[in-house]
Design a protein around this motif. Structure first.
Motif, PDB file in Angstrom:
ATOM      1  N   TYR A 181       0.788  -1.364  -0.168  1.00  0.00           N
ATOM      2  CA  TYR A 181       0.014   0.421  -0.069  1.00  0.00           C
ATOM      3  C   TYR A 181       1.001   1.310  -0.336  1.00  0.00           C
ATOM      4  CZ  TYR A 181      -4.073   2.878   1.113  1.00  0.00           C
ATOM      5  OH  TYR A 181      -4.890   3.629   1.870  1.00  0.00           O
ATOM      6  N   TYR A 182       0.871   2.090  -1.197  1.00  0.00           N
ATOM      7  CA  TYR A 182       1.761   3.457  -0.708  1.00  0.00           C
ATOM      8  C   TYR A 182       0.890   4.668  -1.692  1.00  0.00           C
ATOM      9  CZ  TYR A 182       1.386   1.186  -5.225  1.00  0.00           C
ATOM     10  OH  TYR A 182       1.457   0.234  -6.979  1.00  0.00           O
ATOM     11  N   ASP A 183       1.468   6.259  -1.062  1.00  0.00           N
ATOM     12  CA  ASP A 183       1.377   6.629  -1.647  1.00  0.00           C
ATOM     13  C   ASP A 183       1.475   7.114  -3.136  1.00  0.00           C
ATOM     14  OD1 ASP A 183       0.747   9.643  -2.357  1.00  0.00           O
ATOM     15  OD2 ASP A 183       2.430  10.397  -1.711  1.00  0.00           O
ATOM     16  N   GLY A 184       0.314   7.240  -4.395  1.00  0.00           N
ATOM     17  CA  GLY A 184       0.479   7.208  -6.073  1.00  0.00           C
ATOM     18  C   GLY A 184       1.190   8.391  -6.206  1.00  0.00           C
ATOM     19  N   THR A 185       1.536   9.235  -5.319  1.00  0.00           N
ATOM     20  CA  THR A 185       2.052  10.335  -5.953  1.00  0.00           C
ATOM     21  C   THR A 185       3.947  10.305  -6.155  1.00  0.00           C
ATOM     22  OG1 THR A 185       2.334  11.574  -3.972  1.00  0.00           O
ATOM     23  CG2 THR A 185       0.640  12.452  -5.283  1.00  0.00           C
ATOM     24  N   MET A 186       4.296   9.197  -4.907  1.00  0.00           N
ATOM     25  CA  MET A 186       5.450   8.781  -5.288  1.00  0.00           C
ATOM     26  C   MET A 186       5.941   8.120  -6.372  1.00  0.00           C
ATOM     27  SD  MET A 186       7.120   6.395  -2.837  1.00  0.00           S
ATOM     28  CE  MET A 186       5.828   4.874  -2.383  1.00  0.00           C
ATOM     29  N   GLY A 187       6.777   8.209  -7.241  1.00  0.00           N
ATOM     30  CA  GLY A 187       6.808   7.826  -8.223  1.00  0.00           C
ATOM     31  C   GLY A 187       6.978   5.831  -8.158  1.00  0.00           C
ATOM     32  N   HIS A 188       6.218   4.708  -9.352  1.00  0.00           N
ATOM     33  CA  HIS A 188       6.324   3.344  -8.861  1.00  0.00           C
ATOM     34  C   HIS A 188       6.295   3.573 -10.133  1.00  0.00           C
ATOM     35  CE1 HIS A 188       2.153   5.270  -8.111  1.00  0.00           C
ATOM     36  NE2 HIS A 188       1.776   4.209  -9.306  1.00  0.00           N
ATOM     37  N   ASN A 189       7.204   1.826 -10.431  1.00  0.00           N
ATOM     38  CA  ASN A 189       6.557   0.543 -11.929  1.00  0.00           C
ATOM     39  C   ASN A 189       6.599  -0.191 -11.122  1.00  0.00           C
ATOM     40  OD1 ASN A 189       7.073   2.857 -13.060  1.00  0.00           O
ATOM     41  ND2 ASN A 189       9.105   3.358 -13.493  1.00  0.00           N
ATOM     42  N   VAL A 190       6.272  -1.498 -11.883  1.00  0.00           N
ATOM     43  CA  VAL A 190       5.987  -3.007 -11.313  1.00  0.00           C
ATOM     44  C   VAL A 190       6.913  -2.877 -12.900  1.00  0.00           C
ATOM     45  CG1 VAL A 190       4.975  -4.747 -10.778  1.00  0.00           C
ATOM     46  CG2 VAL A 190       4.233  -2.383 -10.033  1.00  0.00           C
ATOM     47  N   VAL A 191       7.607  -4.523 -12.042  1.00  0.00           N
ATOM     48  CA  VAL A 191       7.994  -4.985 -13.163  1.00  0.00           C
ATOM     49  C   VAL A 191       8.000  -6.594 -13.293  1.00  0.00           C
ATOM     50  CG1 VAL A 191       9.542  -3.944 -14.154  1.00  0.00           C
ATOM     51  CG2 VAL A 191      10.512  -5.237 -12.951  1.00  0.00           C
ATOM     52  N   SER A 192       7.697  -7.498 -13.726  1.00  0.00           N
ATOM     53  CA  SER A 192       7.631  -9.170 -13.897  1.00  0.00           C
ATOM     54  C   SER A 192       9.523  -9.871 -13.973  1.00  0.00           C
ATOM     55  CB  SER A 192       6.779  -9.870 -14.653  1.00  0.00           C
ATOM     56  OG  SER A 192       5.919  -9.508 -14.706  1.00  0.00           O
ATOM     57  N   VAL A 193       9.664 -10.741 -12.729  1.00  0.00           N
ATOM     58  CA  VAL A 193      10.920 -11.007 -12.604  1.00  0.00           C
ATOM     59  C   VAL A 193      10.553 -13.034 -12.739  1.00  0.00           C
ATOM     60  CG1 VAL A 193      11.709  -9.724 -11.416  1.00  0.00           C
ATOM     61  CG2 VAL A 193      10.839 -10.984  -9.996  1.00  0.00           C
ATOM     62  N   SER A 194       9.299 -13.072 -12.597  1.00  0.00           N
ATOM     63  CA  SER A 194       9.284 -14.502 -13.154  1.00  0.00           C
ATOM     64  C   SER A 194       8.773 -14.880 -14.733  1.00  0.00           C
ATOM     65  CB  SER A 194       7.534 -15.021 -12.253  1.00  0.00           C
ATOM     66  OG  SER A 194       7.155 -14.187 -12.916  1.00  0.00           O
ATOM     67  N   PRO A 195       9.619 -16.154 -14.844  1.00  0.00           N
ATOM     68  CA  PRO A 195       9.825 -16.683 -16.179  1.00  0.00           C
ATOM     69  C   PRO A 195       8.562 -16.208 -17.173  1.00  0.00           C
ATOM     70  CG  PRO A 195       9.990 -18.917 -14.698  1.00  0.00           C
ATOM     71  CD  PRO A 195       9.571 -17.074 -14.034  1.00  0.00           C
ATOM     72  N   GLU A 196       7.711 -16.218 -16.369  1.00  0.00           N
ATOM     73  CA  GLU A 196       5.990 -15.801 -16.544  1.00  0.00           C
ATOM     74  C   GLU A 196       5.137 -14.919 -16.580  1.00  0.00           C
ATOM     75  OE1 GLU A 196       4.516 -17.448 -13.114  1.00  0.00           O
ATOM     76  OE2 GLU A 196       6.140 -18.375 -14.628  1.00  0.00           O
ATOM     77  N   ASP A 197       4.414 -13.681 -17.179  1.00  0.00           N
ATOM     78  CA  ASP A 197       4.163 -12.184 -17.229  1.00  0.00           C
ATOM     79  C   ASP A 197       2.936 -13.129 -16.087  1.00  0.00           C
ATOM     80  OD1 ASP A 197       5.295 -11.337 -18.732  1.00  0.00           O
ATOM     81  OD2 ASP A 197       3.333 -11.159 -20.557  1.00  0.00           O
ATOM     82  N   ALA A 198       3.580 -11.484 -14.887  1.00  0.00           N
ATOM     83  CA  ALA A 198       2.951 -12.058 -13.068  1.00  0.00           C
ATOM     84  C   ALA A 198       1.427 -11.256 -13.568  1.00  0.00           C
ATOM     85  CB  ALA A 198       3.616 -11.039 -12.050  1.00  0.00           C
ATOM     86  N   THR A 199       0.393 -11.101 -12.655  1.00  0.00           N
ATOM     87  CA  THR A 199      -0.559 -11.146 -12.577  1.00  0.00           C
ATOM     88  C   THR A 199      -1.154 -10.216 -10.689  1.00  0.00           C
ATOM     89  OG1 THR A 199      -2.337 -12.603 -11.902  1.00  0.00           O
ATOM     90  CG2 THR A 199      -1.753 -11.793 -14.345  1.00  0.00           C
ATOM     91  N   ILE A 200      -1.015  -9.154 -10.709  1.00  0.00           N
ATOM     92  CA  ILE A 200      -1.443  -8.158  -9.714  1.00  0.00           C
ATOM     93  C   ILE A 200      -3.155  -7.870  -9.733  1.00  0.00           C
ATOM     94  CG2 ILE A 200       0.689  -8.058  -9.089  1.00  0.00           C
ATOM     95  CD1 ILE A 200       0.489  -4.785 -10.154  1.00  0.00           C
TER      96      ILE A 200
END
Length: 207
Positions: A181-200
């Motif tokens: 849970y985080y502040d949306g005004t703070m810069g943020h990005n998410v990347v997949s590191v598992s062999p398959e594309d992750a889902t969130i």
């Protein structure tokens, strides 16, 4: 089912303790206000309620007294109870709004880094924006800088493993069942590191 005089439904609402001291509500004006709150045209509202457009127009303009069956259809189309048709809006009033999105029904929005399935898309004036995302990005360089937006955000990993990058914290790896849970005004990005594309699952609080 026998037809019911709409005035008796006002008494039902009062007997249920809903706005017992308020003056009788103008049903036509109330229906029009509920429709406009949802950003629906007369045609859209009529289709959702299963009524003829002309019938709904006459109800809104006070040109006809709807039958119980018509009131029931109106309430179901607006996703509220029948007594709420006769209850004026007030701060803190329970509206009973609800919408369900089937697994194969989300509106999909695809970008180079994410594939978003928008949830509860048909519900207007939401205070939260929920969506399921497939994380296509594999490295920070896939993004054109930080993602930022107003409000706060909740992230829950459904499948695979992701790395959450934030502007003020060290990157953190998250697997199925992990959340942040985080502040949306703070810069943020998410990347997949598992062999398959992750889902969130992402839920953004709107301000």
């Amino acid at each position: 089912m026998a037809e019911t005089d709409p005035k008796s439904l006002i008494r039902v609402a009062r007997d249920n303790g809903e706005n017992a001291t308020a003056a009788p509500v103008d049903l036509g004006a109330r229906v029009r206000a509920l429709r406009k709150d949802r950003d629906w045209t007369l045609e859209q509202a009529a289709q959702k309620a299963g009524l003829a457009r002309s019938t709904l127009s006459k109800i809104e303009n006070g040109q006809m007294s709807p039958t119980y069956d018509a009131l029931k259809k109106l309430a179901e189309g607006l996703s509220i109870s029948i007594p709420q048709l006769f209850t004026p809006p007030s701060k803190g009033q329970v509206t009973g709004r609800m919408v369900m999105t089937r697994r194969d029904e989300p509106v999909r929005h695809v970008t180079a880094t994410y594939e978003h399935d928008l949830l509860a898309e048909t519900l207007t004036q939401k205070k939260m924006l929920p969506y399921r995302a497939r994380i296509r990005a594999r490295r920070m360089e896939d993004f054109d800088g930080w993602v930022r937006h107003d409000g706060e955000e909740f992230l829950y990993v459904l499948t695979g493993t992701v790395r959450l990058y934030t502007e003020f914290y060290e990157p953190v790896e998250m697997s199925r069942g992990d959340s942040a849970y985080y502040d949306g005004t703070m810069g943020h990005n998410v990347v997949s590191v598992s062999p398959e594309d992750a889902t969130i699952l992402w839920v953004t609080a709107l301000v």
